[in-house]
Design a protein around this motif. Structure first.
Motif, PDB file in Angstrom:
ATOM      1  N   SER A 120       0.800  -1.230   0.000  1.00  0.00           N
ATOM      2  CA  SER A 120       0.000   0.000   0.000  1.00  0.00           C
ATOM      3  C   SER A 120       0.835   1.284   0.000  1.00  0.00           C
ATOM      4  O   SER A 120       0.357   2.314   0.447  1.00  0.00           O
ATOM      5  CB  SER A 120      -0.969  -0.025   1.188  1.00  0.00           C
ATOM      6  N   ASN A 121       2.059   1.211  -0.515  1.00  0.00           N
ATOM      7  CA  ASN A 121       2.808   2.470  -0.654  1.00  0.00           C
ATOM      8  C   ASN A 121       2.686   3.026  -2.077  1.00  0.00           C
ATOM      9  O   ASN A 121       3.401   3.954  -2.453  1.00  0.00           O
ATOM     10  CB  ASN A 121       4.276   2.302  -0.234  1.00  0.00           C
ATOM     11  N   SER A 122       1.746   2.458  -2.875  1.00  0.00           N
ATOM     12  CA  SER A 122       1.599   2.887  -4.267  1.00  0.00           C
ATOM     13  C   SER A 122       0.242   2.417  -4.797  1.00  0.00           C
ATOM     14  O   SER A 122      -0.401   1.543  -4.204  1.00  0.00           O
ATOM     15  CB  SER A 122       2.759   2.248  -5.058  1.00  0.00           C
ATOM     16  N   ALA A 148       1.405 -16.777 -15.102  1.00  0.00           N
ATOM     17  CA  ALA A 148       1.561 -16.781 -13.641  1.00  0.00           C
ATOM     18  C   ALA A 148       0.490 -15.906 -12.990  1.00  0.00           C
ATOM     19  O   ALA A 148      -0.118 -16.284 -11.980  1.00  0.00           O
ATOM     20  CB  ALA A 148       2.956 -16.281 -13.262  1.00  0.00           C
ATOM     21  N   TYR A 149       0.271 -14.738 -13.560  1.00  0.00           N
ATOM     22  CA  TYR A 149      -0.695 -13.784 -12.992  1.00  0.00           C
ATOM     23  C   TYR A 149      -2.109 -14.364 -13.031  1.00  0.00           C
ATOM     24  O   TYR A 149      -2.842 -14.324 -12.040  1.00  0.00           O
ATOM     25  CB  TYR A 149      -0.611 -12.484 -13.799  1.00  0.00           C
ATOM     26  N   VAL A 150      -2.489 -14.924 -14.171  1.00  0.00           N
ATOM     27  CA  VAL A 150      -3.835 -15.494 -14.324  1.00  0.00           C
ATOM     28  C   VAL A 150      -4.005 -16.680 -13.367  1.00  0.00           C
ATOM     29  O   VAL A 150      -5.046 -16.830 -12.717  1.00  0.00           O
ATOM     30  CB  VAL A 150      -4.085 -15.907 -15.797  1.00  0.00           C
ATOM     31  N   TYR A 152      -8.561  -2.842 -16.040  1.00  0.00           N
ATOM     32  CA  TYR A 152      -7.311  -2.084 -16.044  1.00  0.00           C
ATOM     33  C   TYR A 152      -7.430  -0.742 -15.333  1.00  0.00           C
ATOM     34  O   TYR A 152      -8.355   0.023 -15.579  1.00  0.00           O
ATOM     35  CB  TYR A 152      -6.818  -1.866 -17.472  1.00  0.00           C
ATOM     36  N   VAL A 153      -6.468  -0.515 -14.446  1.00  0.00           N
ATOM     37  CA  VAL A 153      -6.332   0.739 -13.705  1.00  0.00           C
ATOM     38  C   VAL A 153      -4.959   1.290 -14.067  1.00  0.00           C
ATOM     39  O   VAL A 153      -3.987   0.518 -14.094  1.00  0.00           O
ATOM     40  CB  VAL A 153      -6.374   0.473 -12.173  1.00  0.00           C
ATOM     41  N   LEU A 154      -4.859   2.573 -14.349  1.00  0.00           N
ATOM     42  CA  LEU A 154      -3.572   3.124 -14.774  1.00  0.00           C
ATOM     43  C   LEU A 154      -2.688   3.402 -13.557  1.00  0.00           C
ATOM     44  O   LEU A 154      -2.590   4.522 -13.074  1.00  0.00           O
ATOM     45  CB  LEU A 154      -3.780   4.401 -15.608  1.00  0.00           C
ATOM     46  N   THR A 155      -2.054   2.342 -13.041  1.00  0.00           N
ATOM     47  CA  THR A 155      -1.121   2.458 -11.907  1.00  0.00           C
ATOM     48  C   THR A 155       0.270   2.081 -12.417  1.00  0.00           C
ATOM     49  O   THR A 155       0.406   1.605 -13.554  1.00  0.00           O
ATOM     50  CB  THR A 155      -1.504   1.463 -10.792  1.00  0.00           C
ATOM     51  N   PRO A 156       1.308   2.232 -11.555  1.00  0.00           N
ATOM     52  CA  PRO A 156       2.659   1.848 -11.987  1.00  0.00           C
ATOM     53  C   PRO A 156       2.723   0.417 -12.535  1.00  0.00           C
ATOM     54  O   PRO A 156       3.471   0.137 -13.475  1.00  0.00           O
ATOM     55  CB  PRO A 156       3.488   1.991 -10.706  1.00  0.00           C
TER      56      PRO A 156
HETATM   57  P1  NAD Z   1       1.393  -1.099  -8.001  1.00  0.00           P
HETATM   58  O1  NAD Z   1       2.651  -1.632  -8.613  1.00  0.00           O
HETATM   59  O2  NAD Z   1       1.133   0.361  -8.046  1.00  0.00           O
HETATM   60  O3  NAD Z   1       1.273  -1.549  -6.498  1.00  0.00           O
HETATM   61  C1  NAD Z   1       1.678  -2.806  -6.052  1.00  0.00           C
HETATM   62  C2  NAD Z   1       1.972  -2.700  -4.585  1.00  0.00           C
HETATM   63  O4  NAD Z   1       2.458  -3.969  -4.148  1.00  0.00           O
HETATM   64  C3  NAD Z   1       3.072  -1.667  -4.290  1.00  0.00           C
HETATM   65  O5  NAD Z   1       2.770  -0.984  -3.096  1.00  0.00           O
HETATM   66  C4  NAD Z   1       4.303  -2.542  -4.107  1.00  0.00           C
HETATM   67  O6  NAD Z   1       5.266  -1.932  -3.263  1.00  0.00           O
HETATM   68  C5  NAD Z   1       3.668  -3.752  -3.449  1.00  0.00           C
HETATM   69  N1  NAD Z   1       4.501  -4.946  -3.528  1.00  0.00           N
HETATM   70  C6  NAD Z   1       5.097  -5.488  -4.598  1.00  0.00           C
HETATM   71  N2  NAD Z   1       5.841  -6.545  -4.233  1.00  0.00           N
HETATM   72  C7  NAD Z   1       5.695  -6.670  -2.880  1.00  0.00           C
HETATM   73  C8  NAD Z   1       6.228  -7.554  -1.923  1.00  0.00           C
HETATM   74  N3  NAD Z   1       7.075  -8.520  -2.238  1.00  0.00           N
HETATM   75  N4  NAD Z   1       5.864  -7.359  -0.632  1.00  0.00           N
HETATM   76  C9  NAD Z   1       5.037  -6.357  -0.272  1.00  0.00           C
HETATM   77  N5  NAD Z   1       4.515  -5.485  -1.147  1.00  0.00           N
HETATM   78  C10 NAD Z   1       4.842  -5.647  -2.440  1.00  0.00           C
HETATM   79  O7  NAD Z   1       0.215  -1.925  -8.681  1.00  0.00           O
HETATM   80  P2  NAD Z   1      -1.374  -1.807  -8.560  1.00  0.00           P
HETATM   81  O8  NAD Z   1      -1.879  -1.719  -9.944  1.00  0.00           O
HETATM   82  O9  NAD Z   1      -1.776  -0.807  -7.560  1.00  0.00           O
HETATM   83  O10 NAD Z   1      -1.720  -3.282  -8.045  1.00  0.00           O
HETATM   84  C11 NAD Z   1      -2.304  -3.555  -6.808  1.00  0.00           C
HETATM   85  C12 NAD Z   1      -3.096  -4.849  -6.908  1.00  0.00           C
HETATM   86  O11 NAD Z   1      -4.173  -4.678  -7.825  1.00  0.00           O
HETATM   87  C13 NAD Z   1      -2.275  -6.043  -7.426  1.00  0.00           C
HETATM   88  O12 NAD Z   1      -2.615  -7.205  -6.708  1.00  0.00           O
HETATM   89  C14 NAD Z   1      -2.725  -6.148  -8.868  1.00  0.00           C
HETATM   90  O13 NAD Z   1      -2.575  -7.436  -9.369  1.00  0.00           O
HETATM   91  C15 NAD Z   1      -4.177  -5.737  -8.750  1.00  0.00           C
HETATM   92  N6  NAD Z   1      -4.784  -5.297 -10.006  1.00  0.00           N
HETATM   93  C16 NAD Z   1      -4.285  -4.228 -10.676  1.00  0.00           C
HETATM   94  C17 NAD Z   1      -4.888  -3.856 -11.879  1.00  0.00           C
HETATM   95  C18 NAD Z   1      -4.411  -2.677 -12.667  1.00  0.00           C
HETATM   96  O14 NAD Z   1      -4.870  -2.512 -13.813  1.00  0.00           O
HETATM   97  N7  NAD Z   1      -3.513  -1.844 -12.156  1.00  0.00           N
HETATM   98  C19 NAD Z   1      -5.967  -4.586 -12.375  1.00  0.00           C
HETATM   99  C20 NAD Z   1      -6.437  -5.682 -11.668  1.00  0.00           C
HETATM  100  C21 NAD Z   1      -5.833  -6.021 -10.479  1.00  0.00           C
END
Ligand code: NAD
Length: 257
Positions: A13-15, A151-153, A184-188
């Motif tokens: 949760s730092n991003s 892997a993700y799926v 899809y969410v526009l995150t890192p």
């Molecule tokens: P993000 O990269 O912004 O955030 C991922 C977070 O996980 C970061 O805070 C990172 O520091 C943390 N992380 C990564 N490896 C870690 C570890 N080993 N230990 C602890 N923390 C760890 O990505 P996001 O898009 O915010 O993804 C968050 C969740 O949402 C994920 O589970 C992702 O699969 C899911 N998700 C994202 C999307 C999308 O489109 N962005 C869509 C569907 C699901």
């Protein structure tokens, strides 16, 4: 009963999505535990910033979700866990016959196994408190597949299965377990896979967004972090007390296809 005064632990949760959920929880009055695998000044400053803005207690606890003992230690160190949001996740895009073994292992560990370990550690605390909410941030890829994301799926389908099982195991208690399945969410995380997707398909990055990434999202728009945080807050509300062992898609119509 609202989330006010509850303790919410949000992994990763730092991003991105996790940070958005943590901020929304804090605004709603929950005490928040932020987490990632780093332990930087920025991580702790983030906790201080949210605490100052919202007036709740916010702590940052470092724990690597790829390590079972650290997953469990996160919950133990927090001391209380009324709301557990399993959100930490990573991605790697490659054909299965070229998929690096270390990436496979890391995705399965962080995206799936961590939710097993945190849930197992958190349930006794929820039972002691007489209330609990587990929200697993799965994905549209927990319900549907795409090429090059084996892997993700696999991990996200696993999380959806675990969600159903935990929902059944806690069905008679004031505890629920659900999965949110975002499109899809526009995150890192998504920004990072745009170049890989473009390479895999042999197209430009703009074309990868339009033709591949948002191709499956009928709304043709990214889901927002705020929409997901609102969904998590709903699952933590009294209105959702009978919602358990299920998935909520927030995917612009993707899974309707
Ligand atoms: P993000 O990269 O912004 O955030 C991922 C977070 O996980 C970061 O805070 C990172 O520091 C943390 N992380 C990564 N490896 C870690 C570890 N080993 N230990 C602890 N923390 C760890 O990505 P996001 O898009 O915010 O993804 C968050 C969740 O949402 C994920 O589970 C992702 O699969 C899911 N998700 C994202 C999307 C999308 O489109 N962005 C869509 C569907 C699901």
């Amino acid at each position: 009963m609202s989330v006010k005064g509850r303790t919410a632990i949000i992994t990763g949760s730092n991003s991105g999505i996790g940070l958005g959920i943590a901020e929304e929880m804090a605004r709603a009055g929950a005490n928040v535990v932020l987490n990632s695998f780093t332990d930087s000044d920025e991580d702790h400053a983030l906790a201080r910033r949210i605490a100052e803005e919202t007036g709740v207690q916010v702590r940052y606890i470092k724990a690597d979700m790829s390590k079972p003992e650290e997953c469990r230690a996160l919950i133990e160190q927090a001391g209380a866990c009324d709301i557990l949001v399993n959100n930490a996740g990573i991605q790697h895009v490659a054909p299965i016959d070229e998929f690096p073994q270390d990436k496979w292992d890391a995705i399965i560990a962080i995206n799936m196994n961590s939710a097993f370990h945190t849930t197992a550690a958190a349930l006794p605390l929820m039972r002691k408190a007489g209330w609990g909410r587990i929200v697993n941030i799965a994905s549209a890829h927990g319900l549907r597949a795409s090429p090059y994301k084996a892997a993700y799926v696999t991990a996200k389908h696993g999380v959806v299965g675990m969600t159903k099982t935990v929902g059944l195991e806690t069905a008679k208690e004031p505890i629920t377990c659900n999965a949110v399945c975002p499109g899809y969410v526009l995150t890192p995380l998504v920004e990072a896979q745009i170049p890989d997707t473009a390479r895999q398909y042999g197209i430009s990055e703009d074309a990868a967004i339009e033709q591949v990434i948002l191709a499956k999202q009928p709304s043709k728009d990214f889901v927002t972090v705020e929409q997901l945080a609102g969904t998590v807050l709903y699952l933590c509300s009294d209105a959702a007390a009978q919602v358990t062992g299920t998935t909520i898609s927030v995917d612009g119509g993707w899974s309707a296809q």
